[in-house]
Design an enzyme around this catalytic site. Structure first.
Site, PDB file in Angstrom:
ATOM      1  N   SER A 128      27.090 -32.258   8.215  1.00  9.26           N
ATOM      2  CA  SER A 128      28.316 -31.874   8.508  1.00  9.26           C
ATOM      3  C   SER A 128      29.327 -32.522   7.865  1.00  9.26           C
ATOM      4  CB  SER A 128      28.601 -31.928  10.174  1.00  9.26           C
ATOM      5  OG  SER A 128      30.034 -31.581  10.395  1.00  9.26           O
ATOM      6  N   TYR A 153      28.448 -35.687  19.093  1.00  3.62           N
ATOM      7  CA  TYR A 153      27.863 -34.574  18.182  1.00  3.62           C
ATOM      8  C   TYR A 153      28.023 -35.201  16.690  1.00  3.62           C
ATOM      9  CZ  TYR A 153      27.987 -30.456  14.855  1.00  3.62           C
ATOM     10  OH  TYR A 153      28.040 -29.961  13.987  1.00  3.62           O
ATOM     11  N   LYS A 157      24.682 -36.345  13.770  1.00  2.00           N
ATOM     12  CA  LYS A 157      24.552 -36.007  12.339  1.00  2.00           C
ATOM     13  C   LYS A 157      24.315 -37.147  11.629  1.00  2.00           C
ATOM     14  CE  LYS A 157      24.591 -31.633  12.861  1.00  2.00           C
ATOM     15  NZ  LYS A 157      23.818 -30.740  13.065  1.00  2.00           N
TER      16      LYS A 157
HETATM   17  P1  NAD Z   1      24.730 -21.748  16.440  1.00  2.00           P
HETATM   18  O1  NAD Z   1      24.570 -22.488  17.704  1.00  2.00           O
HETATM   19  O2  NAD Z   1      25.150 -20.335  16.238  1.00  2.00           O
HETATM   20  O3  NAD Z   1      23.149 -21.754  16.094  1.00  2.00           O
HETATM   21  C1  NAD Z   1      22.110 -22.836  16.350  1.00  2.00           C
HETATM   22  C2  NAD Z   1      21.056 -21.851  16.959  1.00  2.00           C
HETATM   23  O4  NAD Z   1      19.837 -22.985  17.424  1.00  2.00           O
HETATM   24  C3  NAD Z   1      21.213 -21.278  18.328  1.00  2.00           C
HETATM   25  O5  NAD Z   1      20.807 -19.978  18.056  1.00  2.00           O
HETATM   26  C4  NAD Z   1      20.658 -21.833  19.482  1.00  2.00           C
HETATM   27  O6  NAD Z   1      20.136 -21.080  20.344  1.00  2.00           O
HETATM   28  C5  NAD Z   1      19.322 -22.659  18.752  1.00  2.00           C
HETATM   29  N1  NAD Z   1      18.981 -23.745  19.313  1.00  2.00           N
HETATM   30  C6  NAD Z   1      19.647 -24.942  19.950  1.00  2.00           C
HETATM   31  N2  NAD Z   1      18.760 -25.577  20.246  1.00  2.00           N
HETATM   32  C7  NAD Z   1      17.532 -25.285  19.949  1.00  2.00           C
HETATM   33  C8  NAD Z   1      16.241 -25.859  20.616  1.00  2.00           C
HETATM   34  N3  NAD Z   1      16.057 -27.055  21.135  1.00  2.00           N
HETATM   35  N4  NAD Z   1      15.048 -25.221  20.198  1.00  2.00           N
HETATM   36  C9  NAD Z   1      15.310 -23.599  19.511  1.00  2.00           C
HETATM   37  N5  NAD Z   1      16.677 -23.478  19.420  1.00  2.00           N
HETATM   38  C10 NAD Z   1      17.592 -24.054  19.635  1.00  2.00           C
HETATM   39  O7  NAD Z   1      25.072 -22.752  15.289  1.00  2.00           O
HETATM   40  P2  NAD Z   1      25.530 -22.595  13.714  1.00  2.00           P
HETATM   41  O8  NAD Z   1      27.069 -22.578  13.580  1.00  2.00           O
HETATM   42  O9  NAD Z   1      24.876 -21.584  13.301  1.00  2.00           O
HETATM   43  O10 NAD Z   1      25.336 -24.219  13.177  1.00  2.00           O
HETATM   44  C11 NAD Z   1      23.809 -24.357  12.722  1.00  2.00           C
HETATM   45  C12 NAD Z   1      23.678 -25.704  12.365  1.00  2.00           C
HETATM   46  O11 NAD Z   1      24.806 -25.891  11.395  1.00  2.00           O
HETATM   47  C13 NAD Z   1      23.868 -26.755  13.450  1.00  2.00           C
HETATM   48  O12 NAD Z   1      22.823 -27.722  13.387  1.00  2.00           O
HETATM   49  C14 NAD Z   1      25.071 -27.411  13.565  1.00  2.00           C
HETATM   50  O13 NAD Z   1      25.336 -28.330  14.126  1.00  2.00           O
HETATM   51  C15 NAD Z   1      25.385 -27.328  11.896  1.00  2.00           C
HETATM   52  N6  NAD Z   1      26.891 -27.088  11.538  1.00  2.00           N
HETATM   53  C16 NAD Z   1      27.781 -26.405  11.920  1.00  2.00           C
HETATM   54  C17 NAD Z   1      29.066 -26.071  11.564  1.00  2.00           C
HETATM   55  C18 NAD Z   1      29.704 -24.973  11.958  1.00  2.00           C
HETATM   56  O14 NAD Z   1      31.140 -25.257  12.094  1.00  2.00           O
HETATM   57  N7  NAD Z   1      29.287 -23.850  12.572  1.00  2.00           N
HETATM   58  C19 NAD Z   1      29.520 -27.080  10.734  1.00  2.00           C
HETATM   59  C20 NAD Z   1      28.753 -28.165  10.490  1.00  2.00           C
HETATM   60  C21 NAD Z   1      27.375 -28.289  10.469  1.00  2.00           C
HETATM   61  N1  UFG Z   2      42.738 -25.360  15.186  1.00  2.00           N
HETATM   62  C1  UFG Z   2      43.895 -24.757  15.808  1.00  2.00           C
HETATM   63  N2  UFG Z   2      43.799 -24.204  16.843  1.00  2.00           N
HETATM   64  C2  UFG Z   2      42.687 -23.570  17.248  1.00  2.00           C
HETATM   65  C3  UFG Z   2      41.456 -23.982  16.604  1.00  2.00           C
HETATM   66  C4  UFG Z   2      41.426 -24.848  15.613  1.00  2.00           C
HETATM   67  O1  UFG Z   2      44.977 -25.091  15.228  1.00  2.00           O
HETATM   68  O2  UFG Z   2      42.546 -22.947  18.330  1.00  2.00           O
HETATM   69  C5  UFG Z   2      42.944 -26.095  14.023  1.00  2.00           C
HETATM   70  C6  UFG Z   2      42.085 -27.580  14.124  1.00  2.00           C
HETATM   71  O3  UFG Z   2      43.184 -28.392  14.876  1.00  2.00           O
HETATM   72  C7  UFG Z   2      41.628 -27.976  12.925  1.00  2.00           C
HETATM   73  C8  UFG Z   2      41.338 -26.431  12.288  1.00  2.00           C
HETATM   74  O4  UFG Z   2      41.992 -25.651  12.769  1.00  2.00           O
HETATM   75  O5  UFG Z   2      42.846 -28.466  12.060  1.00  2.00           O
HETATM   76  C9  UFG Z   2      40.080 -26.496  12.065  1.00  2.00           C
HETATM   77  O6  UFG Z   2      39.257 -26.400  13.389  1.00  2.00           O
HETATM   78  P1  UFG Z   2      37.936 -26.126  13.647  1.00  2.00           P
HETATM   79  O7  UFG Z   2      37.657 -26.429  15.282  1.00  2.00           O
HETATM   80  O8  UFG Z   2      37.606 -24.647  13.488  1.00  2.00           O
HETATM   81  O9  UFG Z   2      37.013 -27.084  12.820  1.00  2.00           O
HETATM   82  P2  UFG Z   2      36.830 -28.591  12.664  1.00  2.00           P
HETATM   83  O10 UFG Z   2      37.266 -28.957  11.309  1.00  2.00           O
HETATM   84  O11 UFG Z   2      37.539 -29.220  13.694  1.00  2.00           O
HETATM   85  O12 UFG Z   2      35.162 -28.984  12.797  1.00  2.00           O
HETATM   86  C10 UFG Z   2      34.380 -27.864  12.309  1.00  2.00           C
HETATM   87  C11 UFG Z   2      33.296 -27.815  13.063  1.00  2.00           C
HETATM   88  C12 UFG Z   2      32.366 -29.232  13.438  1.00  2.00           C
HETATM   89  C13 UFG Z   2      32.121 -29.756  12.136  1.00  2.00           C
HETATM   90  C14 UFG Z   2      33.562 -29.987  11.367  1.00  2.00           C
HETATM   91  C15 UFG Z   2      33.117 -30.421   9.951  1.00  2.00           C
HETATM   92  O13 UFG Z   2      33.734 -27.037  14.467  1.00  2.00           O
HETATM   93  O14 UFG Z   2      31.154 -28.864  13.942  1.00  2.00           O
HETATM   94  O15 UFG Z   2      34.037 -28.836  11.283  1.00  2.00           O
HETATM   95  O16 UFG Z   2      34.021 -30.594   9.068  1.00  2.00           O
HETATM   96  F1  UFG Z   2      31.764 -30.940  12.302  1.00  2.00           F
END
Ligand code: NAD
Ligand code: UFG
Length: 344
Positions: A128, A153, A157
């Site tokens: 991330s 969290y 990472k």
């Molecule tokens: P998500 O929660 O939709 O998907 C994760 C999946 O993993 C879920 O389906 C959950 O049931 C499964 N899971 C969790 N722990 C488990 C375990 N111990 N065994 C088996 N299954 C398990 O999340 P996502 O948004 O698809 O994110 C996927 C990955 O990307 C994560 O590692 C997250 O940290 C990373 N990531 C996401 C974002 C974002 O904004 N969505 C940003 C940066 C990094």
């Molecule tokens: N925001 C609002 N109102 C809301 C939600 C978000 O104004 O209700 C703003 C936040 O303050 C931020 C922007 O929208 O400025 C984006 O917020 P998000 O929560 O969508 O995303 P973040 O950038 O905070 O975090 C996301 C993922 C993290 C990841 C990160 C990496 O949630 O898991 O991106 O850049 F680590």
């Protein structure tokens, strides 16, 4: 690639499901492990409806090492693993740090151990942009230093990347690619899969679509006093299908033996920053919906501005984010409408 089998952990989740689709579209066979702690089994129907094929599915917790060993004994010929499974709620991780360290690091270590024992060579990890904190230089490159993590969290990472580095150093047959996602948003253009947050969404775009459809009263815009052109915070929002495609390219790179190092790290973003108010305006324009919003104070832990330098990923992976912001926001809106219609 035909006759290649990829394990997608967390494959019924948001990014995993889109990646399973792109892998299958490219001819890969896919086996998903997910314990459904943050997703629903019906996602498999969506994947099948899009691709015309059903991925193999195994429901269990990857923290269960014995169960995982049994899995490796059955699925003997894995060409690669993409590891999405993790907990990802930043706020929750502050309240329950051990739950995050336990799940996010145990799953990683169990998989790496399994790869060594069962001779699987290629690993892609979901990292991330949170590892950069507020970078000193924008756009941020892969070589920017880690900043002290804002949350447990984020720390998982950072630690995960260090674990991977140490493990590939000790095991020269292992290849890993860590993909640092910026802000993945949107849904598959078919609207058959998308993001399904449980409870009140933390992230901006699901909160916007839920507000527009009437589940939430108003969007709270967190802070308009940042040092940015309109005062709201800036992020690099990337279409989830574009993001998924970068995983396919990463797998192909490793299978074809093109990795330059045992651990490679790439930014996955568009290279363009957008402010919260730019997202709100783009959403209104692309969907024709009026959004109820209010400016409130800053959210604790938020950085002011972060967006990717994508040159290295573009050149090395031969990959580039392509789908525009408006189209992406429209896909998120179409998915929201599809989900609500289905629930009725
Ligand atoms: P998500 O929660 O939709 O998907 C994760 C999946 O993993 C879920 O389906 C959950 O049931 C499964 N899971 C969790 N722990 C488990 C375990 N111990 N065994 C088996 N299954 C398990 O999340 P996502 O948004 O698809 O994110 C996927 C990955 O990307 C994560 O590692 C997250 O940290 C990373 N990531 C996401 C974002 C974002 O904004 N969505 C940003 C940066 C990094
Ligand atoms: N925001 C609002 N109102 C809301 C939600 C978000 O104004 O209700 C703003 C936040 O303050 C931020 C922007 O929208 O400025 C984006 O917020 P998000 O929560 O969508 O995303 P973040 O950038 O905070 O975090 C996301 C993922 C993290 C990841 C990160 C990496 O949630 O898991 O991106 O850049 F680590």
């Amino acid at each position: 690639m035909k006759n290649r089998l990829v394990l997608v952990t967390g494959g019924t989740g948001y990014i995993g499901s889109h990646t399973a689709v792109e892998l299958m579209n490219e001819g890969f066979d896919v086996v998903i492990i997910d314990n459904l702690s943050n997703s629903d089994k019906s996602v498999l129907d969506g994947i099948a409806a899009i691709t015309g094929r059903r991925p193999f599915f195994e429901q269990f917790d990857i923290c269960d090492k014995e169960r995982l060993a049994d899995f490796f004994k059955v699925y003997k010929k894995l060409d690669a693993i993409i590891h999405f499974a993790a907990y990802k709620a930043v706020g929750e991780s502050v309240e329950k740090p051990l739950m995050y360290y336990q799940n996010n690091l145990t799953t990683l270590m169990n998989l790496l151990q399994g790869m060594i024992e069962f001779n699987v060579s290629n690993f892609v990890f979901s990292s991330s942009a949170t590892v950069y904190g507020q970078p000193d230089v924008l756009p941020v490159t892969e070589s920017a230093p880690f900043k002290s993590a804002d949350s447990p969290y984020g720390n998982t990472k950072q630690i995960a990347e260090e674990i991977m580095r140490d493990v590939v150093n000790a095991n020269k047959d292992l290849y890993a690619i860590s993909l640092r996602y910026f802000n993945p948003i949107g849904a598959h253009p078919s609207a058959l899969i998308g993001e399904l947050p449980r409870g009140v969404p933390n992230n901006l775009v699901p909160f916007i679509t839920q507000t527009a459809i009437g589940i939430r009263d108003e969007l709270k815009v967190f802070g308009d006093d940042y040092n940015t052109p309109d005062g709201t915070a800036i992020r690099d929002y990337i279409n989830v299908v574009d993001l998924a495609k970068a995983h396919v390219v990463s797998i192909q790179r490793m299978i074809e033996g093109k990795s330059k190092r045992n651990l490679e790290i790439f930014n996955l973003g568009t290279g363009k920053g957008s402010s919260v108010m730019e997202i709100v305006n783009a959403f209104e324009k692309s969907t024709g919906e009026k959004l109820n919003y209010k400016i409130v104070g800053r959210r604790a832990g938020d950085v002011e501005s972060v967006y990717a330098d994508t040159k290295y990923a573009n050149k090395e992976l031969g990959w580039k984010a392509e789908v525009g912001l408006k189209e992406t926001l429209l896909s998120a809106w179409n998915w929201e409408k599809y989900v609500r219609n289905k629930k009725r």
